[in-house]
Design a protein around this motif. Sequence first.
Motif, mmCIF file in Angstrom:
data_model
loop_
_atom_site.group_PDB
_atom_site.id
_atom_site.type_symbol
_atom_site.label_atom_id
_atom_site.label_comp_id
_atom_site.label_asym_id
_atom_site.label_seq_id
_atom_site.Cartn_x
_atom_site.Cartn_y
_atom_site.Cartn_z
ATOM 1 N N ARG A 1 11.050 16.607 3.252
ATOM 2 C CA ARG A 1 10.785 15.440 2.384
ATOM 3 C C ARG A 1 11.408 15.151 1.072
ATOM 4 N NH1 ARG A 1 7.180 17.072 5.532
ATOM 5 N NH2 ARG A 1 5.722 15.821 6.994
ATOM 6 N N ASP A 2 12.079 16.495 0.503
ATOM 7 C CA ASP A 2 12.739 16.439 -0.695
ATOM 8 C C ASP A 2 13.970 16.725 -0.570
ATOM 9 O OD1 ASP A 2 9.842 15.959 -1.827
ATOM 10 O OD2 ASP A 2 9.467 18.017 -1.532
ATOM 11 N N ASN B 1 0.953 -1.077 -0.068
ATOM 12 C CA ASN B 1 0.020 -0.073 0.018
ATOM 13 C C ASN B 1 1.022 1.136 -0.159
ATOM 14 O OD1 ASN B 1 -2.291 1.541 0.138
ATOM 15 N ND2 ASN B 1 -3.119 0.633 1.815
ATOM 16 N N LYS B 2 1.846 1.301 -0.770
ATOM 17 C CA LYS B 2 2.903 2.340 -0.915
ATOM 18 C C LYS B 2 2.234 3.743 -1.120
ATOM 19 C CE LYS B 2 6.387 1.110 -3.444
ATOM 20 N NZ LYS B 2 7.141 0.702 -4.586
ATOM 21 N N LYS B 3 1.295 3.789 -2.029
ATOM 22 C CA LYS B 3 0.733 5.141 -2.209
ATOM 23 C C LYS B 3 0.184 5.807 -0.947
ATOM 24 C CE LYS B 3 -2.451 7.708 -5.126
ATOM 25 N NZ LYS B 3 -3.333 7.798 -6.252
ATOM 26 N N PHE B 4 -0.663 5.029 0.041
ATOM 27 C CA PHE B 4 -0.961 5.410 1.070
ATOM 28 C C PHE B 4 -0.251 5.833 1.985
ATOM 29 C CE2 PHE B 4 -2.192 4.331 5.644
ATOM 30 C CZ PHE B 4 -3.391 5.053 5.480
ATOM 31 N N TYR B 5 1.004 4.963 2.391
ATOM 32 C CA TYR B 5 1.917 5.488 3.301
ATOM 33 C C TYR B 5 2.637 6.542 2.878
ATOM 34 C CZ TYR B 5 0.761 1.333 6.031
ATOM 35 O OH TYR B 5 0.179 0.658 6.836
ATOM 36 N N LYS B 6 2.710 6.844 1.386
ATOM 37 C CA LYS B 6 3.744 8.087 1.017
ATOM 38 C C LYS B 6 2.581 9.050 1.443
ATOM 39 C CE LYS B 6 5.773 9.848 -3.222
ATOM 40 N NZ LYS B 6 5.889 9.733 -4.693
ATOM 41 N N GLU B 7 1.539 9.006 1.220
ATOM 42 C CA GLU B 7 0.723 10.412 1.494
ATOM 43 C C GLU B 7 0.485 10.433 2.917
ATOM 44 O OE1 GLU B 7 -0.631 12.546 -0.434
ATOM 45 O OE2 GLU B 7 0.258 11.467 -2.217
ATOM 46 N N PHE B 8 0.516 9.352 3.945
ATOM 47 C CA PHE B 8 0.375 9.542 5.135
ATOM 48 C C PHE B 8 1.851 10.244 5.576
ATOM 49 C CE2 PHE B 8 1.293 7.536 9.735
ATOM 50 C CZ PHE B 8 0.173 8.256 10.256
ATOM 51 N N ARG C 1 3.386 12.678 4.271
ATOM 52 C CA ARG C 1 3.269 14.057 3.870
ATOM 53 C C ARG C 1 2.142 14.591 5.042
ATOM 54 N NH1 ARG C 1 5.911 15.769 -0.489
ATOM 55 N NH2 ARG C 1 6.643 14.130 -1.890
ATOM 56 N N SER C 2 1.351 13.792 5.876
ATOM 57 C CA SER C 2 0.311 14.535 6.627
ATOM 58 C C SER C 2 0.900 14.946 7.974
ATOM 59 C CB SER C 2 -0.596 13.346 6.811
ATOM 60 O OG SER C 2 -0.094 12.470 7.791
#
Length: 703
Positions: A698-699, A656-663, A665-666
């Motif tokens: 993050r970047d 669930n890589k997309k979900f954790y990537k967004e998490f 950034r939260s």
Amino acid sequence: MTKLSAAFFILLLLSQMSVAADDLVHRKIVFTTIAKTMQAPVIDGRLNDIVWQDATRLDNFLLTAGDHGKPATRQTAVRLLYDGTHLYVAFRCEEPNVAGIKTSSKITDDLDILYDDRVEVFLDLDHNHRSYIELAVNTAGVQFDQRCYNRLHGSKTCDMDPSFNLFWRAKTFVGPDYWNAEIAIDVTSLGLDAIEAGMTWGLNLARVRQPDVEKGDEFFKRQPGGEAEYSAWAPVKDYIRETISNFHAPLQFGDAVFGDPGFAVRELAFRSALYAFGPVGYPSLYGWNPLLIDLDLHDAALHQLEVDLRVEPETVKAWSHSEVVDVGDGAIHTRYFIPENQENKIVLRLLDPTTKKQLYRTSYIEIAPPFIEFNLYSLYTRRLKAVEPVAFKLLTDAETRNSSHLELRFKNPRNGVLIQQVDIADLSSADDFTPVFDTAALRRLPGGVYAIQCLLKDEQGNLRAEFTQRLTKFDPDLPQKFSVVDGEYSYGGVSSRAIQIRYPFPARFVFWRDASYIPIWDCDQAAMTNEFIECWGAGNQGCNEPMQDRERRYSRVELLEQSPVRVVVHWRYALSDPHYMIYRNEWVDEYYTMYADGVGVRQVNLWPNSDTRHEMMEVLLAKPPMVHTEQMYDDLFATLANLKGEVHSNKGFTGNKKFYKEFLRSDDDFIIEVHFRDRMHPFTVFSFRDELLPGVTRDHVTA
């Protein structure tokens, strides 16, 4: 300023695989013959010699990137010929925009040919799908050659030696809407006396068209941009990350036979293991393994072939067998015998049964597991309640199993003392785990390195195969106080020097020589690390990290401070590739301040000389040998949380890589915890707050 990857991946070391008897990997073969010529073509790039009219024609190039396997938009046609000492290759490349052809390399063996429009020839002379030669020529006729070695398909690392040179000639010609390359390769410069009919090489022919690609543009991309196209005769799908498609997948090269054997090989099916972050597939096992050969027959007079098989392990235990078979329907069912674990070279030759002349030859190098597998979890847990006993099963075929008996000796390898021995005559049910040894007595042994000597014997008592399984049993006695030890350390049965930070609880923080001093939490032989600095270089460099420094040429540790309340360790390493080339002379200093309560601080100083992306953190897990993954971790083996109380647990973040990537950034602050079963849970606190580490986001990360 360097980019920071915000993704976190879990890498689990997989346990050994057992397979059902009918599990085979089916390999579709891209096959061609090469026509012989009595007159050599003139190498001038114009392709107007009459001899090319009788050449082998290969016209359908397929995409290797983007829409993989689809026909290329800008097609390439190839012609092949050979004589006694030369292979001749002619490329004709469709090019509607010759003014946009990309040619920057001006000198021989310039690595920057990687960025040019070019054609390439790949030759696997031994046809072992591992060692090969790469030849490239751009539209200006500039040549590049190197020797390559890809030990494990899917391993993402390929050894390349640009210092290698052979004698070959190439001339190019640019027309109004096409360009040609004409090549002559002198095989005597490859160590061969001559080319003979029936010789079989691994072959691929490739083309790179990248008119709008600038140097470095395509790194980390798997899709071509603009008008770029990457195509080949055999549509390889490489695993090397440095370029969008660099074709380095010898396992997927085509088969090229000199002369016409009267058939084409369409498919081979046998047990086989691939490697993409761990083994996948079905490895060949000790004992008998099936082999299926599917032929396309075009010689009506061909009714029989002699199948000559040989298996060449690293020792002298070679196995060979020849038999004449009927090939009326083109299908051949046979088998081969693997005589020992480790690497075995399976060589297949198809011969004319009357003249014994070779018509076709190929070989594959298979890494076979040991003939025996254990379940040793009961020796790796502090649980007092009943657990699975020490058990074994045999990874071999029923025929071998039923004609063998087994001797198992549990020993102390330091002094040779025999602790327990078991002799098992009936192995008919040993294809499943069978309890062995007095587990309770073994669990009472002191911590240290132990070994299980495994002897498989035939019915007459002759030794068939031998294997020794080493293990490290953790010390059940805990230290009395917080301390540091610079001395011998063992993990998974391997011992060498380490700096160990010891605690009065079942965990230690270790800088181990045999892990290139990469720091790990060892929770009773279950290991976790937060990784290190890692980046990916250009051209042949590949992945640059301390894990590549297997000889520890650059990785060093020193104990800076020790006291009853804290220990400070300095770890220095270089961003090295597998050839010990340091990417842009980039080094890293890391300082670990570890306190008596088990909490520590990691300070990272990267000394960058590039703006490439650097990965800073990755949770890597390792388990000891002969323990299954599910035995070492809870069902929800990791938890990621922020300081707001939002918690997410999963069996793995990769699904669930997309979900954790967004998490990620939260929020600014996070905790990741690894749930080792029956052990302490190591955790990591990390932050993206600029006031804590100025410039670290993050970047981006600044030195």
